[in-house]
Design a protein around this motif. Sequence first.
Motif, mmCIF file in Angstrom:
data_model
loop_
_atom_site.group_PDB
_atom_site.id
_atom_site.type_symbol
_atom_site.label_atom_id
_atom_site.label_comp_id
_atom_site.label_asym_id
_atom_site.label_seq_id
_atom_site.Cartn_x
_atom_site.Cartn_y
_atom_site.Cartn_z
ATOM 1 N N ALA A 51 0.838 -1.213 0.000
ATOM 2 C CA ALA A 51 0.000 0.000 0.000
ATOM 3 C C ALA A 51 0.870 1.259 0.000
ATOM 4 O O ALA A 51 0.581 2.216 -0.729
ATOM 5 C CB ALA A 51 -0.950 -0.006 1.191
ATOM 6 N N TYR A 52 1.941 1.257 0.797
ATOM 7 C CA TYR A 52 2.845 2.415 0.809
ATOM 8 C C TYR A 52 3.475 2.617 -0.568
ATOM 9 O O TYR A 52 3.573 3.741 -1.061
ATOM 10 C CB TYR A 52 3.950 2.236 1.852
ATOM 11 N N ARG A 53 3.874 1.526 -1.198
ATOM 12 C CA ARG A 53 4.498 1.638 -2.530
ATOM 13 C C ARG A 53 3.490 2.131 -3.572
ATOM 14 O O ARG A 53 3.849 2.894 -4.469
ATOM 15 C CB ARG A 53 5.134 0.321 -2.932
ATOM 16 N N LYS A 54 2.227 1.716 -3.460
ATOM 17 C CA LYS A 54 1.187 2.210 -4.381
ATOM 18 C C LYS A 54 0.992 3.708 -4.193
ATOM 19 O O LYS A 54 0.795 4.439 -5.166
ATOM 20 C CB LYS A 54 -0.126 1.473 -4.149
ATOM 21 N N LEU A 55 1.027 4.164 -2.947
ATOM 22 C CA LEU A 55 0.913 5.597 -2.687
ATOM 23 C C LEU A 55 2.069 6.353 -3.329
ATOM 24 O O LEU A 55 1.873 7.380 -3.980
ATOM 25 C CB LEU A 55 0.886 5.874 -1.183
ATOM 26 N N ALA A 56 3.283 5.840 -3.143
ATOM 27 C CA ALA A 56 4.457 6.486 -3.723
ATOM 28 C C ALA A 56 4.358 6.504 -5.247
ATOM 29 O O ALA A 56 4.662 7.513 -5.887
ATOM 30 C CB ALA A 56 5.728 5.781 -3.258
ATOM 31 N N ALA A 57 3.896 5.393 -5.830
ATOM 32 C CA ALA A 57 3.744 5.314 -7.283
ATOM 33 C C ALA A 57 2.689 6.299 -7.790
ATOM 34 O O ALA A 57 2.767 6.759 -8.929
ATOM 35 C CB ALA A 57 3.388 3.891 -7.700
ATOM 36 N N ALA A 58 1.725 6.629 -6.932
ATOM 37 C CA ALA A 58 0.691 7.605 -7.298
ATOM 38 C C ALA A 58 1.175 9.048 -7.104
ATOM 39 O O ALA A 58 0.410 9.988 -7.282
ATOM 40 C CB ALA A 58 -0.573 7.361 -6.460
ATOM 41 N N GLY A 59 2.448 9.202 -6.714
ATOM 42 C CA GLY A 59 3.024 10.537 -6.568
ATOM 43 C C GLY A 59 2.796 11.172 -5.209
ATOM 44 O O GLY A 59 2.974 12.382 -5.052
ATOM 45 N N ILE A 60 2.422 10.369 -4.217
ATOM 46 C CA ILE A 60 2.198 10.897 -2.874
ATOM 47 C C ILE A 60 3.501 10.781 -2.078
ATOM 48 O O ILE A 60 3.995 9.679 -1.875
ATOM 49 C CB ILE A 60 1.073 10.123 -2.145
ATOM 50 N N PRO A 61 4.083 11.904 -1.625
ATOM 51 C CA PRO A 61 5.309 11.830 -0.828
ATOM 52 C C PRO A 61 5.035 11.177 0.536
ATOM 53 O O PRO A 61 4.047 11.495 1.195
ATOM 54 C CB PRO A 61 5.721 13.288 -0.643
ATOM 55 N N LEU A 62 5.921 10.271 0.926
ATOM 56 C CA LEU A 62 5.807 9.572 2.205
ATOM 57 C C LEU A 62 7.038 9.858 3.046
ATOM 58 O O LEU A 62 8.169 9.708 2.583
ATOM 59 C CB LEU A 62 5.723 8.057 1.983
ATOM 60 N N VAL A 63 6.803 10.271 4.283
ATOM 61 C CA VAL A 63 7.891 10.470 5.237
ATOM 62 C C VAL A 63 7.514 9.768 6.532
ATOM 63 O O VAL A 63 6.349 9.420 6.746
ATOM 64 C CB VAL A 63 8.176 11.959 5.523
ATOM 65 N N THR A 64 8.499 9.581 7.380
ATOM 66 C CA THR A 64 8.211 9.168 8.747
ATOM 67 C C THR A 64 8.794 10.225 9.665
ATOM 68 O O THR A 64 9.928 10.683 9.483
ATOM 69 C CB THR A 64 8.729 7.753 9.076
ATOM 70 N N GLN A 65 7.981 10.650 10.604
ATOM 71 C CA GLN A 65 8.377 11.700 11.543
ATOM 72 C C GLN A 65 7.518 11.541 12.785
ATOM 73 O O GLN A 65 6.323 11.812 12.755
ATOM 74 C CB GLN A 65 8.188 13.077 10.902
ATOM 75 N N LEU A 66 8.119 11.095 13.862
ATOM 76 C CA LEU A 66 7.363 10.829 15.077
ATOM 77 C C LEU A 66 6.819 12.117 15.686
ATOM 78 O O LEU A 66 5.637 12.234 15.969
ATOM 79 C CB LEU A 66 8.256 10.083 16.079
ATOM 80 N N LEU A 67 7.698 13.105 15.881
ATOM 81 C CA LEU A 67 7.321 14.383 16.484
ATOM 82 C C LEU A 67 7.772 15.534 15.583
ATOM 83 O O LEU A 67 8.718 15.382 14.815
ATOM 84 C CB LEU A 67 7.977 14.538 17.861
ATOM 85 N N PRO A 68 7.145 16.693 15.694
ATOM 86 C CA PRO A 68 7.529 17.818 14.843
ATOM 87 C C PRO A 68 9.002 18.197 14.958
ATOM 88 O O PRO A 68 9.595 18.651 13.983
ATOM 89 C CB PRO A 68 6.633 18.961 15.335
ATOM 90 N N ARG A 69 9.591 18.008 16.133
ATOM 91 C CA ARG A 69 11.009 18.382 16.310
ATOM 92 C C ARG A 69 11.962 17.395 15.633
ATOM 93 O O ARG A 69 13.136 17.690 15.445
ATOM 94 C CB ARG A 69 11.335 18.506 17.791
#
Length: 158
Positions: A125-143
């Motif tokens: 599912a994550y790879r399909k999102l990326a293939a659809a041009g949706i940027p994916l990041v991981t970030q637990l907290l804003p800092r």
Amino acid sequence: MAGAHVRVDNRLVHGQVTVAWTRHLGVRRLLVCNDDVAADDVQRMLLPQAARGLPTDVLTVAGTLDAAAGTGIMIIVKHPQDVFRLVEGGLRPEVVNVGNVAPRPGTEYTMVTRSVAVTADEADAYRKLAAAGIPLVTQLLPRDKPAEFVPLLDRKGL
């Protein structure tokens, strides 16, 4: 349809979201998006209470698509498949933050970061999102510094 911040977090509404992220992003309304959660009367009652006064709706994917117009909205989904269905329905998030995904008992998973467990289906599912041009990041907290998510999947062989 763009503008909403989308976070994958299977804990849904909790302190990191209601305090750190909503303040950082200027969120005025939370949308919890998952068909199963929306069908659960107890969760529909408790999740808005956990939001500490921030207006919160617990909705199906279809309901989220109807409610996601406007600014100051944060959509929290339980699974990446929820995000993919939102994108199929026309939502175009600027970025999807894979925030915190605890392992689910009885599933085979790989820890991609110390706070993100991913199954093979979720990786797809994550790879399909990326293939659809949706940027994916991981970030637990804003800092924390955001990290590109797909290279982390690559490193783990997912």
